[in-house]
Scaffold this active site. Sequence first.
Site, PDB file in Angstrom:
ATOM      1  CB  CYS A   1      -0.943   0.075   1.152  1.00  0.00           C
ATOM      2  SG  CYS A   1      -1.959   1.701   1.329  1.00  0.00           S
TER       3      CYS A   1
ATOM      4  N   GLY B   1      -4.950  -1.031 -15.082  1.00  0.00           N
ATOM      5  CA  GLY B   1      -5.483  -0.531 -16.164  1.00  0.00           C
ATOM      6  C   GLY B   1      -6.252  -1.106 -17.067  1.00  0.00           C
TER       7      GLY B   1
ATOM      8  CB  THR C   1      -9.546   2.160 -11.782  1.00  0.00           C
ATOM      9  OG1 THR C   1      -8.392   1.969 -10.868  1.00  0.00           O
ATOM     10  CG2 THR C   1      -9.706   3.762 -12.327  1.00  0.00           C
TER      11      THR C   1
END
Lengths: 307, 273
Positions: free
Chosen positions: A132, A248, A270
């Site tokens: 993270c 992506g 996303t």
Amino acid sequence: MKERLKTEFLGRVFNSPLVLPAGIMGISAASLQAVSRSGAGLVTTKSLTLKPRTGHPGPVTEPFEGGLLNAMGLCNPGVAEGLQEARDYLSQADSGQGLIISLFGTSPEEFSGLARRCGDLENTFLELNLSCPNVFDEFGTPLAASAPRVAEIIRSVKTATELPVIAKLSPNVTDILPVARAAEEAGADALCLINTLGPGLAIDITTSRPVLSNRYGGLSGGCVKPVALRLVHLVSRTVAIPVIGMGGVSTWEDAVEMIIAGARLVGLGTAVMDRGMEVFTEVNSGLAAFLENRNYRGIEEIPLLEI
Amino acid sequence: MNRRVTLPIGRITEETEDVRTFTFYHSLDARPGQFIMATDFKEGEKPFSLSDSREGEFSFTVKRVGDFTRRLFTRRTGDFISIRGAFGSSFFMSPRRALLIGGGYGTPPLLFLARALTARGLPVKMINAARTAGDLIMAPYFQDLGIDYCETTDDGSRGFRGTAVDAVRHLKDQGGGAYDYVYAAGPELMMYHLRPLLEEGDYQFLFERYMKCAVGLCGSCAVDGSGIRICREGPALDKAQVALLTEFGSYHRDSAGRKISYKTNKPLIMEDE
């Protein structure tokens, strides 16, 4: 679910090679089930920590052309409540729907303690969030920057659990290969990459302030795909264990690219922002049509990258 | 993608001591029921339902309840607030006779709706409910619209005496009232108790859940039963969506994702360590 999409991963067969990455759509059983219904073969929980965390104050996300900057700050209800959600999820999942529980700790002891808490779960994978990028102020450089630390944590977790262990790696290192090798040698059953890139900065020009309350945030979305493809390619030809490739991916063509780069499973995160939860259904049908047109029985027949 | 805009506060209207409307001179593409996220880049970003949006300006109405809103109340005209949105689902523009039920601070988004409905020439009845006279908000604006407007307070200090639920029951006892479609916004328990009274008709309720990303990604506002995201498929949910909501009136989740009971205001699952 289409037969050709069925994909083997660590001895089990899933309905689709598509995976919901950690941190997207949270932790609740209802939310993860909605993603499974949409067509994800596996879903990953938000990273669980020993105690509940409220995460960073807002703004925690900032979309921009080509992607998203985010710094959620590991908000989660804690492992006790998180595992109740996991059990709820599993009680309704079919055999082709898998669950990955993401865990976040700061030491080998904390990681193995968390893993032990998951001991009674079946049909579950554990993913160690070693990467993270958004809790630097609190915890310093992500563990995935150090191959020896990664190895130490994986060894410690492997002694604490029978469940398969996936190491989530960071792209934000000079050379990812020593880390990937160390994870494999320490007993990781699979690798997952990439976590968000950067971190990066977004500026509000009216007030000259950073947009995100954490100042910096990890980058995801279309703009990171080329980096993800390269790292998945490098890592998958270096280690023998399977790689979950993400970064992506938002169309079936992106997913095929990721598979050609060497990914066994493909994450889609996303993309949910722009294309909705239906994105899993859409990518599945595109992928199935591609396999059918090429007469491939499954994704494992797609030729890998030739260099 | 709804781009962020950082705007000077154009106008501040004091509705009550604890409720203010902030107006910005900027055109937002927004419909009644939708919300925006607002931040001052100090700490926190919060969702607010729009109380108005028209060519050249939009407004949201804020109740002073915590640190963020307390800080917002110190802001003056010309101070910058950063806004993104509008987000979420909106109220259907039902071409029928509408009954609007607003409880307390739930009323402002219904003002935006009432304006949109009357602009289309549709008949509107509004019940504005609050605990006590001092908590009734937005009354003059509803009255200016020339709609069938009534008030109810729990203590009877203004209007009908009783809750919003009592007022609707009374309306039904009087012969049902002339409405075909109900819109309600306010405390969740108000809507929970209204629901059985409205089952023979059709309705939309406006929901509130803890929101972080507001773009449907983080899962913070996903509700049990369906996984519906209040920031995306909501905040306005229709009858069929409400029927799927197993946590309705029972609990919501906090910023960590813990279930919090509406009854006790405490976590449902206590930490075991």
